[in-house]
Design a protein around this motif. Structure first.
Motif, PDB file in Angstrom:
ATOM      1  N   GLN A 220       0.983  -1.280  -0.094  1.00 53.59           N
ATOM      2  CA  GLN A 220      -0.045  -0.282   0.001  1.00 53.59           C
ATOM      3  C   GLN A 220       0.956   0.843  -0.112  1.00 53.59           C
ATOM      4  N   HIS A 221       0.145   2.634  -0.747  1.00 58.14           N
ATOM      5  CA  HIS A 221       0.977   3.109  -0.933  1.00 58.14           C
ATOM      6  C   HIS A 221       0.135   4.579  -0.410  1.00 58.14           C
ATOM      7  N   ARG A 222       0.743   5.567   1.394  1.00 53.73           N
ATOM      8  CA  ARG A 222       0.499   6.809   1.291  1.00 53.73           C
ATOM      9  C   ARG A 222       0.198   7.905   0.604  1.00 53.73           C
ATOM     10  N   THR A 223      -0.178   8.696   0.453  1.00 53.79           N
ATOM     11  CA  THR A 223      -0.104   9.895   0.066  1.00 53.79           C
ATOM     12  C   THR A 223      -0.924  11.066   0.652  1.00 53.79           C
ATOM     13  N   VAL A 224      -0.315  11.997   1.240  1.00 54.17           N
ATOM     14  CA  VAL A 224      -0.808  12.582   2.313  1.00 54.17           C
ATOM     15  C   VAL A 224      -0.432  14.434   0.999  1.00 54.17           C
ATOM     16  N   SER A 225      -1.806  14.833   0.733  1.00 47.73           N
ATOM     17  CA  SER A 225      -1.955  16.320  -0.062  1.00 47.73           C
ATOM     18  C   SER A 225      -2.145  17.456   0.751  1.00 47.73           C
ATOM     19  N   VAL A 226      -0.871  18.414   0.799  1.00 47.64           N
ATOM     20  CA  VAL A 226      -1.448  19.062   1.450  1.00 47.64           C
ATOM     21  C   VAL A 226      -1.453  20.700   0.268  1.00 47.64           C
ATOM     22  N   VAL A 227      -2.756  21.964   0.645  1.00 48.93           N
ATOM     23  CA  VAL A 227      -3.190  22.343  -0.718  1.00 48.93           C
ATOM     24  C   VAL A 227      -3.414  23.826   0.038  1.00 48.93           C
ATOM     25  N   PHE A 228      -3.120  25.160  -0.579  1.00 52.14           N
ATOM     26  CA  PHE A 228      -3.657  26.185   0.373  1.00 52.14           C
ATOM     27  C   PHE A 228      -3.428  27.268  -0.632  1.00 52.14           C
ATOM     28  N   ARG A 229      -3.672  28.218  -0.355  1.00 50.24           N
ATOM     29  CA  ARG A 229      -4.308  29.462  -1.037  1.00 50.24           C
ATOM     30  C   ARG A 229      -3.344  31.225  -0.190  1.00 50.24           C
ATOM     31  N   ILE A 234      -1.466  29.857  -5.590  1.00 53.85           N
ATOM     32  CA  ILE A 234      -2.263  28.377  -4.836  1.00 53.85           C
ATOM     33  C   ILE A 234      -1.090  26.874  -5.259  1.00 53.85           C
ATOM     34  N   VAL A 235      -0.840  26.737  -3.479  1.00 51.93           N
ATOM     35  CA  VAL A 235       0.902  25.754  -3.743  1.00 51.93           C
ATOM     36  C   VAL A 235       0.229  24.020  -3.314  1.00 51.93           C
ATOM     37  N   THR A 236       0.555  23.170  -4.069  1.00 51.99           N
ATOM     38  CA  THR A 236       0.224  22.222  -3.445  1.00 51.99           C
ATOM     39  C   THR A 236       1.424  21.123  -3.469  1.00 51.99           C
ATOM     40  N   VAL A 237       1.560  20.649  -2.078  1.00 53.11           N
ATOM     41  CA  VAL A 237       2.248  19.870  -1.780  1.00 53.11           C
ATOM     42  C   VAL A 237       1.940  18.578  -1.506  1.00 53.11           C
ATOM     43  N   GLN A 238       2.902  17.235  -2.228  1.00 58.06           N
ATOM     44  CA  GLN A 238       2.263  16.189  -1.648  1.00 58.06           C
ATOM     45  C   GLN A 238       3.482  15.178  -1.390  1.00 58.06           C
ATOM     46  N   TYR A 239       3.153  14.681  -0.916  1.00 56.07           N
ATOM     47  CA  TYR A 239       4.098  13.604   0.274  1.00 56.07           C
ATOM     48  C   TYR A 239       4.203  12.116  -0.266  1.00 56.07           C
ATOM     49  N   THR A 240       4.686  11.094  -0.505  1.00 55.38           N
ATOM     50  CA  THR A 240       3.966   9.732  -0.737  1.00 55.38           C
ATOM     51  C   THR A 240       5.097   9.135  -0.002  1.00 55.38           C
ATOM     52  N   GLU A 241       5.027   7.611   0.451  1.00 56.86           N
ATOM     53  CA  GLU A 241       5.245   6.337   0.994  1.00 56.86           C
ATOM     54  C   GLU A 241       5.054   5.265   0.824  1.00 56.86           C
ATOM     55  N   GLN A 242       5.773   4.643   0.108  1.00 52.52           N
ATOM     56  CA  GLN A 242       5.175   3.179  -0.226  1.00 52.52           C
ATOM     57  C   GLN A 242       6.239   2.168   0.394  1.00 52.52           C
ATOM     58  N   PRO A 243       5.503   1.935   1.692  1.00 51.91           N
ATOM     59  CA  PRO A 243       6.430   0.431   2.583  1.00 51.91           C
ATOM     60  C   PRO A 243       7.209  -0.536   1.772  1.00 51.91           C
ATOM     61  N   ALA A 244       8.419  -1.040   1.537  1.00 49.79           N
ATOM     62  CA  ALA A 244       9.404  -2.500   0.738  1.00 49.79           C
ATOM     63  C   ALA A 244       7.996  -3.660   1.076  1.00 49.79           C
ATOM     64  N   ARG A 245       7.599  -3.762   2.214  1.00 49.62           N
ATOM     65  CA  ARG A 245       6.627  -4.930   2.429  1.00 49.62           C
ATOM     66  C   ARG A 245       4.862  -4.690   2.538  1.00 49.62           C
ATOM     67  N   VAL A 246       4.897  -5.892   1.842  1.00 52.58           N
ATOM     68  CA  VAL A 246       3.057  -5.492   1.348  1.00 52.58           C
ATOM     69  C   VAL A 246       2.691  -5.283   3.190  1.00 52.58           C
ATOM     70  N   THR A 247       3.124  -5.964   4.030  1.00 48.08           N
ATOM     71  CA  THR A 247       2.320  -6.156   5.336  1.00 48.08           C
ATOM     72  C   THR A 247       2.395  -4.769   5.870  1.00 48.08           C
ATOM     73  N   GLU A 248       2.870  -3.674   5.341  1.00 44.16           N
ATOM     74  CA  GLU A 248       3.468  -2.597   6.417  1.00 44.16           C
ATOM     75  C   GLU A 248       2.599  -1.502   5.355  1.00 44.16           C
ATOM     76  N   VAL A 249       2.167  -0.975   6.079  1.00 42.00           N
ATOM     77  CA  VAL A 249       1.007   0.480   6.293  1.00 42.00           C
ATOM     78  C   VAL A 249       1.793   2.003   6.752  1.00 42.00           C
ATOM     79  N   PRO A 250       2.193   3.158   5.413  1.00 38.63           N
ATOM     80  CA  PRO A 250       2.754   3.693   6.693  1.00 38.63           C
ATOM     81  C   PRO A 250       2.096   4.893   7.306  1.00 38.63           C
ATOM     82  N   ASP A 251       2.798   5.485   8.159  1.00 39.24           N
ATOM     83  CA  ASP A 251       2.215   5.966   8.877  1.00 39.24           C
ATOM     84  C   ASP A 251       1.579   7.243   8.981  1.00 39.24           C
TER      85      ASP A 251
END
Length: 272
Positions: A220-229, A234-251
């Motif tokens: 699983q990969h998790r993407t956190v997006s922060v958008v502000f004006r 308008i600024v958009t920040v996207q930060y994504t993490e994908q663990p190497a192990r299938v069983t792990e979930v990004p914090d």
């Protein structure tokens, strides 16, 4: 002497045409005291920062762990980032970074959009407010309270892919889940503040989105997006993490804190 009347007639016609020209002049129709249309004020920002230099290297080291262990030239290449292809750098710029470590791969992107109104009656700020509102609407943020979201292995699903709120139980749909952070499924537990939401104290308006996505049998990969004006930018920040192990979930908490911290730093940089 026979030509004198013709000359007089020609002079009269010329005089008549001159009078007609004055009648067609808009200025000639204006009356004292008539209202004057004032153009809306321009936005605060006339230029955009260099996106690939907008994030300090110290911040990139924190957001892209594992890069520091690479040889010097490879480190430099990662930290330099890759500029987004754009045809008008006065209106839109962006940059992308990616790192691969033993525990996970991480991607970071930032985008700046300077909104300009071409309607003299509408200010750049008002136009930017409309553009931002459409982005927030498209994110389909869940309400602070309401239907109990469905449970997923990574936490409660606030909305499926596509941004539509969902209250269906896990496994009842084949759609790829787009999940809220792990924690309480009712939105009242200790992690309720990690759900996608509006943010205070960041620019003129801001929101955070958090999506947990499955891609077949991969991790699983998790993407956190922060958008502000802020004003007409308008600024958009996207930060994504994908663990190497299938069983792990990004914090969620870690990703959200880092994405928000970067967004606030960018907002301060724009205000300088």
């Amino acid at each position: 002497m026979a030509y004198v009347p013709g000359v007089a007639l020609l002079a009269a016609l010329v005089a008549g045409c001159s009078a007609g020209s004055d009648a067609d002049d808009p200025a000639a129709d204006s009356k004292p005291g008539s209202p004057t249309v004032t153009a809306a004020p321009p936005g605060k920002y006339r230029t955009l920062p260099e996106s690939c230099r907008a994030v300090p290297r110290s911040t990139l080291r924190d957001l892209l762990p594992g890069t520091a262990t690479l040889p010097g030239e490879q480190q430099d290449k990662v930290y330099e980032g890759t500029a987004t292809v754009t045809y008008d750098t006065d209106r839109k710029v962006g940059c992308r970074w990616k790192s691969d470590a033993q525990d996970a791969s991480r991607n970071l992107s930032i985008d700046f959009e300077r909104v300009v109104s071409y309607d003299p009656a509408v200010s750049d700020d008002d136009r930017a407010r409309d553009v931002y509102a459409k982005k927030q609407e498209a994110a389909a943020l869940p309400a602070p309270s309401g239907v109990t979201p469905s449970e997923t292995p990574g936490g409660p699903a606030s909305k499926p892919a596509g941004g539509t709120p969902s209250g269906s139980p896990s496994g009842s749909s084949s759609a790829t889940p787009s999940a809220a952070p792990s924690g309480s499924s009712t939105g009242t537990g200790p992690d309720a503040d990690l759900r996608p939401r509006l943010l205070d104290g960041l620019g003129d308006a801001a929101y955070l989105d958090d999506e947990l996505t499955r891609a077949g049998s991969t991790a699983q990969h998790r993407t956190v997006s922060v958008v502000f004006r802020t004003s007409n930018v308008i600024v958009t920040v996207q930060y994504t993490e994908q663990p190497a192990r299938v069983t792990e979930v990004p914090d969620s908490r870690e990703l959200q804190e880092k994405a928000q911290a970067l967004a606030r730093n960018l907002a301060e940089t724009l205000s300088d």
